[in-house]
Design a protein around this motif. Structure first.
Motif, mmCIF file in Angstrom:
data_model
loop_
_atom_site.group_PDB
_atom_site.id
_atom_site.type_symbol
_atom_site.label_atom_id
_atom_site.label_comp_id
_atom_site.label_asym_id
_atom_site.label_seq_id
_atom_site.Cartn_x
_atom_site.Cartn_y
_atom_site.Cartn_z
ATOM 1 N N THR A 40 0.838 -1.198 0.000
ATOM 2 C CA THR A 40 0.000 0.000 0.000
ATOM 3 C C THR A 40 0.876 1.253 0.000
ATOM 4 O OG1 THR A 40 -0.099 -0.020 2.428
ATOM 5 C CG2 THR A 40 -1.880 -1.144 1.237
ATOM 6 N N GLY A 41 0.225 2.387 -0.235
ATOM 7 C CA GLY A 41 0.909 3.675 -0.133
ATOM 8 C C GLY A 41 2.003 3.888 -1.151
ATOM 9 N N THR A 43 4.187 5.497 -3.593
ATOM 10 C CA THR A 43 4.410 6.915 -3.853
ATOM 11 C C THR A 43 5.676 7.099 -4.682
ATOM 12 O OG1 THR A 43 3.396 7.480 -1.734
ATOM 13 C CG2 THR A 43 4.669 9.203 -2.822
ATOM 14 N N GLU A 45 2.176 7.145 -7.222
ATOM 15 C CA GLU A 45 1.259 6.059 -7.548
ATOM 16 C C GLU A 45 1.656 5.354 -8.840
ATOM 17 O OE1 GLU A 45 -2.748 7.408 -7.618
ATOM 18 O OE2 GLU A 45 -2.780 7.951 -5.501
ATOM 19 N N THR A 60 4.542 0.751 1.609
ATOM 20 C CA THR A 60 4.434 -0.010 2.855
ATOM 21 C C THR A 60 4.054 -1.446 2.523
ATOM 22 O OG1 THR A 60 3.750 1.929 4.128
ATOM 23 C CG2 THR A 60 3.232 -0.229 5.062
ATOM 24 N N ASP A 94 7.808 0.198 6.300
ATOM 25 C CA ASP A 94 7.831 1.329 5.370
ATOM 26 C C ASP A 94 9.161 1.321 4.636
ATOM 27 O OD1 ASP A 94 5.311 2.240 6.204
ATOM 28 O OD2 ASP A 94 6.198 3.369 7.865
#
Length: 279
Positions: A40-41, A43, A45, A60, A94
């Protein structure tokens, strides 16, 4: 378009049930073989590397409740070469990886990365002695240099889901090479256009596409092909997302298609469809 929707739904349902029958054995056989981490997340996208000295990507990685693995690692792959990048010590984790990290892992220099290619990043897990590549994965695009001369011209437009296979024209903004206008969307869908064009903005860093937030009405009346159902007016396109290929000048755009039904004031939607534009 609209008149084919019911038939398409029936066919899709038939294929769905067939698919369920055909793949059931495979699904049963693969249960509990590997733990599936969740990514997820991401960055940015849509990761893109244009400068291997500063570009990076972060995300993450986590596990579903109750899941556990013996080991996990991040690997990268490019042009048939697959290499270890780093271990994942704990979950959730992360992670930020740089372009320089990837080059080092692959044993390459930036000059050896071909423009228009992509680098795959994915998570490998080991559980009960079984090591597998997970669905926690993404690609990093390596674009070509931006060339405004291939952003415009005569384009073929195809959307299998909406039944479009035609042509449009794309012109550039007089003051900004990263803004273009698409003409002929209505005619490509067998409607009579009203002269309005779709404004498309190319992000100069990611080459992702945005447009006006409000819908663009491309035809005042589309009752020609919809006459069997009634009169549809204010046929409109809204740009939801998209990308521009700096290597061949093609566009891929997701449009929401909307209309006003005769006598109504609120717009109705036929849904989102992906259109491919090829020079």
């Amino acid at each position: 378009m609209k008149r084919f929707k019911i038939l398409s739904m029936i066919v899709a349902l038939g294929l769905f049930f067939c698919a369920c029958e055909d793949t059931n054995d495979n699904l049963v056989a693969s249960r509990d073989v590997a733990v599936v981490p969740v990514l997820t997340g991401l960055t940015p996208e849509s990761p893109i590397f244009t400068d291997f000295t500063v570009d990076d990507v972060s995300f993450t990685v986590s596990l579903e409740d109750g899941d556990a693995v013996d080991a996990a690692e991040i690997r990268v792959a490019y042009d048939g070469n697959e290499e270890f990048l780093q271990d994942i010590a704990s979950f959730p984790s992360d992670i930020t990886i740089t372009a320089a990290d990837i080059l080092t892992a692959l044993g390459l220099t930036s000059s050896e990365i071909e423009l228009g290619s992509e680098i795959a990043v994915y998570v490998m897990t080991t559980s009960d002695g079984v090591t597998s590549r997970s669905q926690a994965a993404f690609n990093i695009d390596i674009p070509c240099e931006f060339d405004s001369s291939i952003t415009t011209g005569s384009y073929g437009i195809v959307c299998d889901g909406w039944g479009v296979d035609s042509n449009v024209s794309i012109t550039a903004d007089e003051d900004d090479p990263y803004i273009v206008y698409i003409a002929g969307l209505a005619e490509a869908d067998a409607c009579t256009g009203n002269g309005n064009t779709m404004k498309v903005i190319i992000d100069p860093v990611s080459y992702q596409l945005t447009g006006d937030t409000e819908r663009t009405i491309v035809a005042d009346d589309c009752s020609g092909w919809a006459a069997a159902y009634s009169v549809y007016t204010n046929y409109s396109y809204t740009l939801k997302s998209g990308s521009f290929s700096t290597c061949d000048g093609s566009y891929e755009i997701v449009f929401e298609l909307e209309y006003l039904y005769e006598g109504e004031s609120d717009y109705s939607s036929w849904g989102d469809y992906t259109f491919t534009f090829t020079r």
